[in-house]
Design a protein around this motif. Structure first.
Motif, PDB file in Angstrom:
ATOM      1  N   LEU A 181      40.686  36.006  38.834  1.00 10.24           N
ATOM      2  CA  LEU A 181      41.017  34.688  39.486  1.00 10.24           C
ATOM      3  C   LEU A 181      40.124  33.706  39.205  1.00 10.24           C
ATOM      4  CD1 LEU A 181      42.763  35.761  42.984  1.00 10.24           C
ATOM      5  CD2 LEU A 181      43.835  34.907  41.026  1.00 10.24           C
ATOM      6  N   ALA A 194      43.410  33.350  34.515  1.00  2.00           N
ATOM      7  CA  ALA A 194      43.352  33.331  35.901  1.00  2.00           C
ATOM      8  C   ALA A 194      44.863  33.716  36.440  1.00  2.00           C
ATOM      9  CB  ALA A 194      42.894  32.103  36.223  1.00  2.00           C
ATOM     10  N   ASP A 195      45.899  33.753  35.605  1.00  5.56           N
ATOM     11  CA  ASP A 195      47.212  34.066  36.112  1.00  5.56           C
ATOM     12  C   ASP A 195      47.644  35.255  35.455  1.00  5.56           C
ATOM     13  OD1 ASP A 195      49.807  34.060  36.605  1.00  5.56           O
ATOM     14  OD2 ASP A 195      50.170  31.962  36.577  1.00  5.56           O
ATOM     15  N   THR A 217      47.796  40.025  45.064  1.00  4.00           N
ATOM     16  CA  THR A 217      48.492  39.860  43.863  1.00  4.00           C
ATOM     17  C   THR A 217      49.107  41.124  43.225  1.00  4.00           C
ATOM     18  OG1 THR A 217      46.401  40.251  42.891  1.00  4.00           O
ATOM     19  CG2 THR A 217      46.889  37.880  43.346  1.00  4.00           C
ATOM     20  N   THR A 294      42.499  40.094  40.241  1.00  2.00           N
ATOM     21  CA  THR A 294      41.775  39.261  41.254  1.00  2.00           C
ATOM     22  C   THR A 294      40.944  38.518  40.803  1.00  2.00           C
ATOM     23  OG1 THR A 294      39.750  40.400  41.318  1.00  2.00           O
ATOM     24  CG2 THR A 294      41.633  41.695  41.644  1.00  2.00           C
ATOM     25  N   SER A 295      40.107  38.590  41.732  1.00  2.00           N
ATOM     26  CA  SER A 295      39.117  37.756  41.744  1.00  2.00           C
ATOM     27  C   SER A 295      37.756  38.434  42.016  1.00  2.00           C
ATOM     28  CB  SER A 295      39.261  36.715  42.680  1.00  2.00           C
ATOM     29  OG  SER A 295      38.135  36.241  43.269  1.00  2.00           O
TER      30      SER A 295
END
Length: 299
Positions: A181, A194-195, A217, A294-295
């Protein structure tokens, strides 16, 4: 090595289904009778020798009897009040907590208590040797990547960029699309998308961190894998006892790593691998049953 047979452990079709069944007492003892004794966070920053980038981790962990359940969060995101909310609270109450990290950690602790990572629940332990943080990271990465049944030349979406995982894929000549992310670049200056869902269509398989459970997500990726018949391999510090319950419902395999994680100690460790029924271990074993997505920072 002989095949490992899973016990008739109750499973769910979705994460929300697991939560609902847990609240009903369908997965084990009434969660209203199960209280969290200890709540704690673990925070770390690391930069492995020889690596150009570093990262930070923060994890919420809840202890239920002998079990510890965990959920990673973005550093600084978890309010101090979350620990006070959890200590002494029953699991049912925490499964309905407003913070997703608390809900995931509570379910993980409950399921770890009910179905620990043992062979009779479908787990096959894989030893991690003692060593430096980088050596243990690479050993963990090999244990994860071996769960992918993908030939050289295939492409995998890696959700939650862990450089050791990317390195292991490169060594097998498997292409990858790194996703996180936060975006950024990998150790090899490759752009990080990011997607995840947008990138999934062009990939043959998905390699996804358990942290996706905590940031919401995970379910779209599970549904994509199920709809398109793709492998979905999970590497899970977050929700290590949750994700094996979703084997056969979009999840193909899990490398489960409960607390304490490999980066906390230089001594020998263990991860637990699961495969959906019918999956075989590349090294000759069979596993039945069953990073950050994620992130989570570029590792």
């Amino acid at each position: 090595m002989t095949a490992v047979s899973a016990s008739p452990t109750a499973r769910g079709r979705t994460y929300d289904d697991l939560v609902a069944r847990a609240l009903e007492g369908a997965l084990g003892p009434d969660p209203r009778t199960q209280r969290i004794a200890v709540a704690f966070t673990t925070r770390q920053a690391v930069r492995h020798d020889g690596r150009g980038t570093g990262y930070r981790n923060e994890v919420l962990s809840l202890r239920l009897a002998e079990a510890v359940g965990s959920c990673a969060v973005e550093p600084g995101e978890l309010p101090d009040s979350a620990l006070d909310d959890c200590v002494g609270a029953d699991v049912a109450r925490l499964l309905e907590h407003p913070l997703a990290a608390v809900r995931v950690a509570a379910l993980d602790a409950y399921l770890m208590h009910v179905t620990p990572h043992t062979p009779d629940h479908g787990a096959l332990p894989v030893a991690l040797p003692a060593g430096s943080s980088l050596e243990k990271s690479k050993a963990r990465a090999r244990a994860v990547v071996e769960l992918l049944d993908l030939p050289a030349g295939g492409t995998v979406l890696v959700v939650g960029v862990v450089n050791s995982l990317l390195e292991a894929l490169r060594s097998r000549r498997i292409g990858y699309v790194p996703c996180d992310l936060k975006g950024g670049v990998t150790e090899w200056s490759e752009p990080v998308v990011a997607d995840a869902l947008a990138a999934a269509g062009g990939c043959d398989a998905l390699l996804v961190s358990g942290m996706t459970l905590g940031n919401g997500t995970f379910e779209p990726l599970r549904e994509h894998a199920l709809r398109h018949g793709k492998q979905l391999v999970m590497f899970a510090q977050t929700g290590s006892a949750v994700l094996p319950r979703l084997l056969g419902h979009g999840v193909s395999a899990v490398c489960a790593e409960p607390y304490p994680f490999f980066w906390l100690d230089g001594g020998p460790g263990v991860v637990h691998r699961y495969r959906a029924a019918g999956g075989g271990d590349r090294r000759g074993s069979s596993e039945v049953g069953q990073l950050h997505g994620t992130s989570g920072g570029v590792r």
